[in-house]
Design a protein around this motif. Structure first.
Motif, PDB file in Angstrom:
ATOM      1  N   ILE A  56      55.855  22.409  79.813  1.00  0.00           N
ATOM      2  CA  ILE A  56      55.029  21.813  78.767  1.00  0.00           C
ATOM      3  C   ILE A  56      53.673  21.358  79.284  1.00  0.00           C
ATOM      4  O   ILE A  56      52.653  21.450  78.585  1.00  0.00           O
ATOM      5  N   ASN A  57      53.657  20.908  80.488  1.00  0.00           N
ATOM      6  CA  ASN A  57      52.364  20.494  81.039  1.00  0.00           C
ATOM      7  C   ASN A  57      51.408  21.661  81.133  1.00  0.00           C
ATOM      8  O   ASN A  57      50.222  21.544  80.832  1.00  0.00           O
ATOM      9  N   LEU A  58      51.965  22.765  81.496  1.00  0.00           N
ATOM     10  CA  LEU A  58      51.117  23.950  81.607  1.00  0.00           C
ATOM     11  C   LEU A  58      50.629  24.391  80.244  1.00  0.00           C
ATOM     12  O   LEU A  58      49.487  24.820  80.080  1.00  0.00           O
ATOM     13  N   TYR A  60      50.075  22.548  77.803  1.00  0.00           N
ATOM     14  CA  TYR A  60      48.991  21.626  77.442  1.00  0.00           C
ATOM     15  C   TYR A  60      47.690  22.046  78.087  1.00  0.00           C
ATOM     16  O   TYR A  60      46.642  22.116  77.448  1.00  0.00           O
ATOM     17  N   LEU A  61      47.806  22.328  79.343  1.00  0.00           N
ATOM     18  CA  LEU A  61      46.625  22.718  80.076  1.00  0.00           C
ATOM     19  C   LEU A  61      46.054  24.025  79.540  1.00  0.00           C
ATOM     20  O   LEU A  61      44.844  24.207  79.418  1.00  0.00           O
ATOM     21  N   PRO A  91      57.320  19.781  68.569  1.00  0.00           N
ATOM     22  CA  PRO A  91      57.743  18.386  68.403  1.00  0.00           C
ATOM     23  C   PRO A  91      56.841  17.386  69.127  1.00  0.00           C
ATOM     24  O   PRO A  91      56.733  16.232  68.735  1.00  0.00           O
ATOM     25  N   ASP A  92      56.228  17.874  70.156  1.00  0.00           N
ATOM     26  CA  ASP A  92      55.406  16.919  70.905  1.00  0.00           C
ATOM     27  C   ASP A  92      54.051  16.761  70.229  1.00  0.00           C
ATOM     28  O   ASP A  92      53.302  17.723  70.040  1.00  0.00           O
ATOM     29  N   ILE A  94      51.429  15.447  71.243  1.00  0.00           N
ATOM     30  CA  ILE A  94      50.256  15.687  72.079  1.00  0.00           C
ATOM     31  C   ILE A  94      49.865  17.148  72.008  1.00  0.00           C
ATOM     32  O   ILE A  94      48.688  17.497  71.855  1.00  0.00           O
ATOM     33  N   ILE A  95      50.878  17.953  72.094  1.00  0.00           N
ATOM     34  CA  ILE A  95      50.617  19.397  72.008  1.00  0.00           C
ATOM     35  C   ILE A  95      50.009  19.727  70.646  1.00  0.00           C
ATOM     36  O   ILE A  95      49.044  20.489  70.540  1.00  0.00           O
ATOM     37  N   ARG A  97      48.343  17.930  68.712  1.00  0.00           N
ATOM     38  CA  ARG A  97      46.957  17.471  68.614  1.00  0.00           C
ATOM     39  C   ARG A  97      46.023  18.408  69.324  1.00  0.00           C
ATOM     40  O   ARG A  97      44.939  18.721  68.863  1.00  0.00           O
ATOM     41  N   GLU A  98      46.495  18.823  70.469  1.00  0.00           N
ATOM     42  CA  GLU A  98      45.667  19.722  71.244  1.00  0.00           C
ATOM     43  C   GLU A  98      45.455  21.034  70.515  1.00  0.00           C
ATOM     44  O   GLU A  98      44.375  21.624  70.537  1.00  0.00           O
TER      45      GLU A  98
END
Lengths: 836, 144
Positions: A56-58, A60-61, A91-92, A94-95, A97-98
């Motif tokens: 998931i971090n990736l 996001y990036l 579900p996240d 943050i994702i 939003r991004e």
């Protein structure tokens, strides 16, 4: 640079987080610099990997990186659109939003509706203020840019306003309103847009309007006010009523109410709902909010005058610039009327500022510029020579022009003659020669008056000098130093207090024999006499009832004669008359053993002392056949206290001891009294040198004598003797140059105004004379209205005095290296002059 | 730049905090509480980068301890993520199998290490041995 980036992209195949971070940075870099196609491709591929990665971090990036990518090349985003869609529903948050952020960047005409819908969905569930503000801003921007049609736009904006609430940045509603008012190029479009807006708002208001945010309400009001006339079937009445409903809502802020009132004002013409309007304006014209008041007033006036209203609020020309007469010429009549009635004319701000700075209230001018006045007044406190001072102060006293020429920080010395240099007086003989005449008011003379007034007058040892003082500094100085002088005598008085009472009674009985023998009286007050009674502390007073001598003139006269004779030459001539006079004084009705002793006692004075003038012989006490009396002799440089112990009994007395000491005087025995035995009818003489340790107005000597009568136990008696400062003052003969040099060197000073003796043509001379006589001061020089005087306390403690006649007073300035001397001496001068 | 570094346990107790820009003491407590709540409420499968107000929080969980770093937008979140990992590895090396208690009782050493790594909100050193060199020297002096 391209090679490096290439290399990095290639190398970063390892499966590590940090490599990904590096890759991200590379991609960011590639898309920021001048594009190179193959790099761009490689980067895009890389990003694709990111986005697709399960981590998931990736993801996001990757999404973040894509935002950079699509700015350059939107097509690259297409490849991954499915992923992106998935991310939208991730579900996240943050994702999500991004992703929205990403979508924001790829919005165009076609997808705007969808995107905005998604955004609004997100807004609805978002709780974070920051997110809301952010997204709302974005939506508004997009809507404005890409709105497919009016209705949609209005709808969207409505949603935005209701969702955004009061967190909206103010420019969003403003730009919306502006858009509405400016409209598009086609009038039709405009009208349709506005109509639609109006429609939607009416329906909104007809529904539940209480939950609408304030900004929105304000927008509604404005729109309705401006454009509801476009809707033909809409009666302004209805609108007004709807708006009035808003006013009644509790949740409406006063700002909203202002908008509402304004809208109503616009809707007024045509007599719409007059009664309602009237009511409303009445209610609000007494409101505490000034804005509301204003609007209410406008409503009231404009609703009644439709012509005016038409002029003020033109229906369809709201965007045309209003011509304003900036000189406000229509008010000219009003202004001239007011001026005629006496109103003050208008002062432009800079003039007001000037006046403010000129007024006395606050001088905002920096000190450096307004120096000259203050310089001359504070030069008094500088250690300057008195002549320079006097000239400059004379200048300042005379003219207000001292402040001329404004800003100089240097003393204005033009016109000032240079008299005093570093080394002292510069030998330019200019008008600095006048006969020095200082009058020393004899403390004896003061004693006269005191004697006359007895204990009644001047209990207060503070003759407060001057009722009028031209310079405030002098006034302050005088009040301060007067207090000082009084202090010393008060405490001296205090010491004698306990014995005071006892002897008061005595005085009545024993009259004034003590008064007779006022030697150099305590210059303090009439209670001196009472003090002397203290000396007779034995209850059985052998002194015969004293009687009033024919005035105290006689002893005073003798004293005078004494004082006059400070010059040694005259002394011998004087002493016999003194004695005689004293004898005469005491040859008054009582047979005073002292009186008879007196001449004999003085004969007992040691040879050298008898040549000098001496004070009156004070009988100190007399007890059991032992008489003790004392006198003091003033020599050139010292004072000698001579104590006579005479045995008037028939038997001899043994073990006679005398001890004298004092706080402020140093007593050194010159010749002690014989201690073995005192023969009958003989006199023992003891001498003591007295030197001043600490100057004070009066000095008290305490002594104890002990003796043993032949048949009895040793007896001891104590007595005290008082001397004044003037005993120790000697004239100091100086030349003016020396005076100048010394003046600058001394640090302790005192200033005061003294009374002038206004008899004869020359008050200054007369005053100086008195002072000279009474205090043994030496007048160095008299210069016009000023005089310089010198004296010394014993050998090494000079005191310099500078007198100036000014406004009927004698302004006196003393300086000395000895701390208390100026004050004490000043006090003596004061007393001397007062007691004339 | 890095705004702050926090080490908070699951109960919300701050074990270490370092701020690289001035924040009032009263506000710090509130900030820490909110930050921790943000991070605690997130699941395992959620992103480690939280957008909070106008900056980002990068957090990482190690057993019961959360290391939270607040960064501005200009930072590469993943690199900060790795920084946290690096920091913990350094601590591990120094304390040999670091635990929360180690941090609690040797707070000054932890601060020294952190200072070696981050200064003025920017990363200055990531090499483990170089970071630990001064600390080891100090220890040697203290012992010897």
């Amino acid at each position: 640079m391209y090679e490096i980036l290439d290399e990095s992209l290639r190398r970063a195949e390892m499966n590590h987080n940090i490599t990904y971070a590096i890759l991200y940075e590379c991609v960011k870099c590639i898309y920021t610099i001048h594009p190179k196609s193959d790099l761009l491709e490689k980067a895009a591929k890389c990003i694709g990997n990111f986005v697709l990665s399960p981590k998931i971090n990736l993801k996001y990036l990757g999404l973040k990186a894509l935002t950079y990518v699509v700015q350059q090349d939107p097509k690259l985003a297409l490849q991954h659109q499915m992923t992106i869609i998935e991310c939208l529903d991730h579900p996240d948050l943050i994702i999500k939003r991004e992703t929205l952020e990403l979508l924001f960047r790829i919005t165009n005409d076609q997808n705007v509706t969808v995107i905005i819908e998604k955004m609004l969905d997100f807004l609805r569930i978002s709780e974070d203020d920051h997110t809301t503000i952010d997204l709302v801003g974005k939506v508004a921007e997009l809507a404005e840019k890409y709105a497919p049609d009016n209705e949609w736009f209005i709808d969207t904006m409505n949603t935005v306003f209701s969702l955004g609430g009061d967190l909206l940045q103010p420019d969003i509603p403003n730009s919306f309103l502006k858009l509405l008012s400016e409209g598009f190029d086609s009038v039709e479009e405009d009208k349709k847009l506005r109509l639609f807006a109006v429609n939607s708002y009416i329906s909104l208001l007809q529904g539940d309007s209480s939950k609408l945010p304030q900004r929105f309400l304000q927008v509604i009001c404005w729109v309705l006010g401006e454009y509801s006339h476009l809707r033909e079937d809409l009666e302004p009445d209805v609108t007004v009523r709807l708006l009035a409903k808003l006013l009644d809502m509790k949740s409406s802020s006063s700002e909203t109410k202002c908008w509402v009132l304004m809208a109503m004002t616009k809707l007024c013409p045509g007599g719409a709902a007059l009664a309602l309007v009237h009511n409303v304006s009445e209610t609000y014209s007494s409101s505490l909010d000034t804005m509301l008041r204003q609007r209410a007033q406008e409503l009231q006036i404009l609703s009644q005058d439709s012509e005016l209203q038409a002029k003020v609020l033109p229906r369809s020309a709201s965007m045309e610039p209003v011509e304003v007469d900036s000189s406000l010429s229509f008010l000219d009549g009003f202004v001239s009327e007011a001026l005629a009635a006496g109103a003050a004319p208008y002062k432009p701000p800079h003039q007001r500022q000037e006046e403010l700075s000129r007024s006395k209230a606050l001088n905002l001018e920096p000190y450096g510029l307004s120096l000259p006045i203050s310089m001359s007044s504070c030069s008094i406190t500088d250690r300057q020579s008195p002549t320079l001072l006097s000239i400059s102060s004379g200048l300042s006293g005379d003219s207000t022009d001292v402040s001329h020429k404004g800003s100089s920080t240097v003393l204005k010395l033009d016109g000032v003659k240079r008299l005093w240099g570093r080394d002292g007086y510069l030998a330019q003989k200019e008008p600095t020669d006048e006969a020095p005449r200082i009058e020393a008011a004899s403390p004896v003379r003061s004693a006269n008056q005191l004697g006359d007034n007895n204990a009644s007058n001047s209990q207060t040892p503070t003759p407060t000098p001057t009722p009028e003082c031209d310079q405030e500094k002098q006034q302050l100085a005088s009040s301060l130093f007067v207090g000082l002088a009084s202090q010393s005598s008060v405490c001296l008085m205090g010491k004698s207090d306990p014995t005071f009472q006892r002897f008061r009674r005595k005085t009545k009985a024993s009259g004034s024999s003590e008064q007779i023998t006022n030697p150099l009286v305590l210059p303090s007050d009439g209670s001196d006499n009472l003090l002397y009674k203290n000396l007779l502390d034995s209850p059985d007073l052998d002194v015969s009832p004293p009687e009033q001598t024919p005035g105290l003139a006689a002893p005073n006269g003798s004293c005078d004669a004494e004082e006059e004779s400070t010059d040694t030459d005259v002394k011998e001539i004087e002493t016999p008359p003194i004695r005689d006079e004293r004898v005469t004084a005491q040859a008054s009705p009582h047979d005073d053993p002292d009186g008879s002793k007196d001449p004999s006692l003085t004969w007992h004075l040691p040879a050298e002392l008898s040549a000098l003038s001496h004070s009156n012989l004070t009988p100190l006490f007399s007890k059991q056949n032992l008489d003790v009396s004392a006198c003091h002799v003033q020599k050139e440089d010292s004072v000698v206290l001579v104590v006579f112990i005479s045995n008037c009994s028939d038997s001899f007395l043994q073990q006679i001891r005398l001890q004298v000491d004092s706080e402020e005087l140093e007593v050194s025995c010159v010749s002690d009294c014989p201690s073995e035995e005192l023969q009958s009818h003989s006199v023992a003489v003891c001498q003591y040198f007295l030197t001043v340790k600490r100057p004070s107005v009066d000095f008290d000597l305490f002594a104890a004598v002990s003796w043993q009568p032949p048949a009895g136990s040793p007896l001891t008696t104590q007595f005290s003797y008082r001397l004044s400062l003037t005993t120790f003052i000697r004239a100091l003969r100086l030349s003016t140059e020396e005076y100048g040099a010394m003046w600058l060197a001394f640090s302790h000073d005192t200033k005061q105004n003294l009374t002038l003796i206004h008899d004869g043509q020359d008050p200054l001379a007369a005053t100086l004379d008195v002072l000279k006589r009474k205090l043994q001061l030496h007048v160095v020089e008299v210069i016009g209205v000023e005089a310089i005087v010198a004296c010394c306390l014993q050998q090494d403690q000079p005191c310099l005095m500078h007198c100036r006649m000014h406004a009927g007073m004698l302004a006196v300035w003393l300086r000395s290296p000895v701390p208390d001397l100026p004050d004490c001496l000043l006090y003596c001068c004061q007393r001397a002059l007062q007691e004339l | 730049m890095i705004k702050f570094v926090l080490m908070v346990n699951q109960q919300g107790q701050t074990r270490l905090s370092k701020y690289y820009e001035p924040v009032e003491l009263s506000k710090r407590v509130a900030l820490e509480a909110v930050a921790v709540r943000c991070c605690l409420s997130r699941g395992k499968h959620q992103c480690s980068f939280v957008e909070y107000k106008d900056f980002k929080l990068v957090y990482r969980q190690y057993a019961a301890l959360y290391v939270v770093v607040g960064v501005t937008d200009s930072e590469n979140e993943l690199s900060i993520y790795e920084l946290i990992q690096n920091f913990v590895e350094v601590l591990d090396k120094y304390f040999s199998r670091v635990s929360e208690l180690d941090i609690m009782f040797n707070l000054e050493s932890v601060h020294i290490i952190l200072d070696e790594m981050i200064q003025n909100g920017h990363i200055v050193e990531t090499n483990k041995s170089r970071i630990l060199a001064p600390l080891i020297a100090i220890d040697k002096m203290a012992d010897g």
